[in-house]
Design a protein around this motif. Structure first.
Motif, short mmCIF file in Angstrom:
data_model
loop_
_atom_site.label_atom_id
_atom_site.label_comp_id
_atom_site.label_asym_id
_atom_site.label_seq_id
_atom_site.Cartn_x
_atom_site.Cartn_y
_atom_site.Cartn_z
N ASP A 63 0.81 -1.22 0.00
CA ASP A 63 0.00 0.00 0.00
C ASP A 63 0.84 1.27 0.00
N ASP A 64 2.06 1.21 0.56
CA ASP A 64 2.93 2.40 0.60
C ASP A 64 3.71 2.61 -0.70
N GLY A 65 3.46 1.76 -1.72
CA GLY A 65 4.12 1.90 -3.01
C GLY A 65 5.42 1.14 -3.13
N THR A 66 5.86 0.49 -2.04
CA THR A 66 7.06 -0.34 -2.14
C THR A 66 6.67 -1.73 -2.65
N VAL A 67 7.67 -2.48 -3.03
CA VAL A 67 7.47 -3.79 -3.62
C VAL A 67 8.14 -4.83 -2.73
N LEU A 68 7.44 -5.94 -2.51
CA LEU A 68 7.98 -7.04 -1.73
C LEU A 68 8.89 -7.88 -2.63
N MET A 69 10.14 -8.04 -2.23
CA MET A 69 11.13 -8.74 -3.03
C MET A 69 11.72 -9.89 -2.23
N GLU A 70 12.50 -10.72 -2.93
CA GLU A 70 13.18 -11.85 -2.29
C GLU A 70 14.66 -11.85 -2.66
N ARG A 71 15.46 -12.36 -1.72
CA ARG A 71 16.85 -12.71 -1.98
C ARG A 71 16.93 -14.23 -1.86
N GLN A 72 17.48 -14.87 -2.91
CA GLN A 72 17.53 -16.33 -2.92
C GLN A 72 18.78 -16.80 -3.64
N PHE A 73 19.45 -17.81 -3.07
CA PHE A 73 20.62 -18.41 -3.69
C PHE A 73 20.16 -19.30 -4.84
N ARG A 74 20.82 -19.14 -5.98
CA ARG A 74 20.50 -19.97 -7.15
C ARG A 74 21.74 -20.79 -7.51
N PHE A 155 12.33 -8.69 1.54
CA PHE A 155 12.61 -7.31 1.90
C PHE A 155 11.76 -6.43 0.99
N THR A 156 11.71 -5.15 1.27
CA THR A 156 10.96 -4.23 0.42
C THR A 156 11.92 -3.29 -0.29
N ALA A 157 11.48 -2.83 -1.44
CA ALA A 157 12.26 -1.88 -2.23
C ALA A 157 11.30 -0.94 -2.95
N THR A 158 11.80 0.22 -3.32
CA THR A 158 11.00 1.14 -4.13
C THR A 158 11.19 0.80 -5.60
N ILE A 159 10.28 1.24 -6.41
CA ILE A 159 10.42 0.99 -7.85
C ILE A 159 11.65 1.71 -8.42
N PRO A 160 11.94 2.97 -8.02
CA PRO A 160 13.20 3.57 -8.48
C PRO A 160 14.43 2.75 -8.08
N GLU A 161 14.41 2.15 -6.89
CA GLU A 161 15.54 1.29 -6.51
C GLU A 161 15.64 0.09 -7.44
N LEU A 162 14.50 -0.56 -7.71
CA LEU A 162 14.52 -1.72 -8.62
C LEU A 162 15.09 -1.35 -9.98
N LEU A 163 14.61 -0.24 -10.52
CA LEU A 163 15.08 0.19 -11.84
C LEU A 163 16.57 0.51 -11.82
N ASP A 164 17.04 1.12 -10.75
CA ASP A 164 18.48 1.41 -10.63
C ASP A 164 19.28 0.11 -10.54
N TRP A 165 18.75 -0.87 -9.79
CA TRP A 165 19.45 -2.15 -9.68
C TRP A 165 19.48 -2.89 -11.01
N SER A 180 9.99 -5.42 -13.29
CA SER A 180 10.29 -4.05 -12.85
C SER A 180 9.82 -3.03 -13.88
N PHE A 181 10.06 -3.32 -15.15
CA PHE A 181 9.60 -2.42 -16.20
C PHE A 181 8.07 -2.39 -16.28
N TRP A 182 7.44 -3.54 -16.11
CA TRP A 182 5.98 -3.59 -16.09
C TRP A 182 5.43 -2.73 -14.96
N LEU A 183 6.01 -2.86 -13.77
CA LEU A 183 5.55 -2.06 -12.63
C LEU A 183 5.65 -0.57 -12.93
#
Length: 191
Positions: A63-74, A155-165, A180-183
């Motif tokens: 609701d605050d505009g952040t996105v729920l993300m995951e860190r996972q070993f592949r 963890f949570t991230a903002t869309i600008p953070e995702l795009l920068d990453w 990220s681009f779709w969002l």
């Protein structure tokens, strides 16, 4: 001819026709097929490809505009990746049902609003895998129900953070790059 007419019947000059095939490998998750195909010029070649049951990707928008993300070993790349929640579609399972299940299992969250965005094919040269991407909103926190062999953290991230990453190469997972681009487009009401 319309540039977007993609069926093999409408493009016989590009189609490859299966002559014969065999199962080269069958594991608990993936299968590898080895086919002989006839090319448009009548020559025959071998095509090896991975059969995959398909998967879903969830773009969980809080609701605050952040996105729920995951860190996972592949394991295949021996590193931790930043990803959207995702998972394999079970036999005869509806993609939306799978998305709801995977969001709950991996993150503990449920969502009150779901929107199908698109289907992508992430490895067209060597796999039939497809990924159905869903936007999930109205998130409600709960307890994750990870599979026994699954280890990840959220963890949570903002869309600008995702795009920068994405821009800097911190995110290289194709489903997460595309998501990220779709969002960005959906939230700016461009799509």
């Amino acid at each position: 001819m319309d540039k977007l007419t993609l069926s093999p019947d409408a493009n016989p000059h590009l189609a490859e026709i299966k002559v014969s095939g065999e199962l080269a490998y069958s594991g608990s998750f993936l299968k590898v097929e080895k086919d002989i195909v006839r090319l448009p010029d009548a020559n025959q070649v071998t095509r090896e490809y991975i059969k995959h049951p398909g998967a879903v990707v969830i773009l969980p928008l809080l609701d605050d505009g952040t996105v729920l993300m995951e860190r996972q070993f592949r394991y295949p790349l021996n590193q931790v990746f930043i990803e959207f929640p995702a998972g394999k579609i079970d036999p005869d399972e509806d993609a939306l049902v799978c998305a709801k299940r995977e969001l709950l299992e991996e993150t503990g969250y449920t969502a009150t609003e779901w929107r199908y965005l698109c289907t992508i094919h992430n490895a067209i040269a060597y796999s039939d895998e497809h990924l159905d991407i869903f936007l999930a909103k109205g998130l409600v926190a709960g307890k994750a129900q990870l599979d026994e062999e699954e280890f990840l953290e959220t963890f949570t991230a903002t869309i600008p953070e995702l795009l920068d990453w994405v821009r800097t190469g911190k995110i290289t997972d194709v489903k997460t790059v595309i998501g990220s681009f779709w969002l960005q487009k959906v939230l700016s009401e461009n799509w």
